[in-house]
Design a protein around this motif. Sequence first.
Motif, PDB file in Angstrom:
ATOM      1  N   LYS A  65      34.355  32.950  43.003  1.00 51.93           N
ATOM      2  CA  LYS A  65      34.426  33.092  41.655  1.00 51.93           C
ATOM      3  C   LYS A  65      35.526  34.287  41.357  1.00 51.93           C
ATOM      4  N   GLU A  66      35.134  35.623  42.095  1.00 47.58           N
ATOM      5  CA  GLU A  66      35.848  36.643  42.111  1.00 47.58           C
ATOM      6  C   GLU A  66      37.249  36.446  42.398  1.00 47.58           C
ATOM      7  N   VAL A  67      37.677  35.791  43.561  1.00 50.78           N
ATOM      8  CA  VAL A  67      38.918  35.670  44.132  1.00 50.78           C
ATOM      9  C   VAL A  67      39.890  34.724  43.200  1.00 50.78           C
ATOM     10  N   ILE A  68      39.063  33.736  42.607  1.00 52.15           N
ATOM     11  CA  ILE A  68      39.929  33.077  41.589  1.00 52.15           C
ATOM     12  C   ILE A  68      40.393  33.612  40.218  1.00 52.15           C
ATOM     13  N   GLU A  69      39.316  34.647  39.925  1.00 53.93           N
ATOM     14  CA  GLU A  69      39.768  35.320  38.490  1.00 53.93           C
ATOM     15  C   GLU A  69      40.853  36.351  38.966  1.00 53.93           C
ATOM     16  N   ARG A  70      40.777  36.956  40.247  1.00 56.28           N
ATOM     17  CA  ARG A  70      42.020  37.831  40.884  1.00 56.28           C
ATOM     18  C   ARG A  70      43.311  37.018  40.928  1.00 56.28           C
ATOM     19  N   ILE A  71      43.067  35.677  41.208  1.00 54.88           N
ATOM     20  CA  ILE A  71      44.263  34.957  41.364  1.00 54.88           C
ATOM     21  C   ILE A  71      45.015  34.701  40.082  1.00 54.88           C
TER      22      ILE A  71
END
Length: 185
Positions: A65-71
């Motif tokens: 979820k954190e990686v997706i938000e940063r993408i």
Amino acid sequence: DVGYGKTEVAVRAAVKAAMDGKQVAILVPTTVLAEQHRLTFAERCRGLPLTVEGLSRFRSNQEQKEVIERIKAGTVDIVVGTHRLLSKDIQWRDLGLLVIDEEHRFGVSHKEAMKKWRSTVDCLTLSATPIPRTLQLATLGLRDMSLITTPPENRKSVRTIVCRGSDEVLAEALERELSRGGQAF
């Protein structure tokens, strides 16, 4: 062929695109390969102002979820992942390059999702075993194809031996390969 430098080409293309401000997706068929590539890309990008992340089952739901938000925010430059990168919840700030490793190992639904990107995103497909459809598209001039025909310096050629199978022969071959510092699969 295996070991001819396809990953090196992908790393250089990804770095060029990312340094030009575009996001890069490296799409691979397995979680193990995703982790291997993530480590390779992170190592090669060390010292550069680039952020490399991974997105696969090796990450917890919270980490994903954190990686997706940063993408979406554009703070991740290069993302190495499995078919998870094709999910509808992934929104790119400015995807500029899609690298597909081992395209032949993705299914029809995954290829349909990739096709949507091809009209707006540069695409680089890597394969030691190109699929007939890809070769046909290249011979028709609908897709460009480059071949790496010269092996890297000091690369030993693959030697194939056909013999009756036995545990002893297999053990001896594996021990010989590992003792010389080689690899076995």
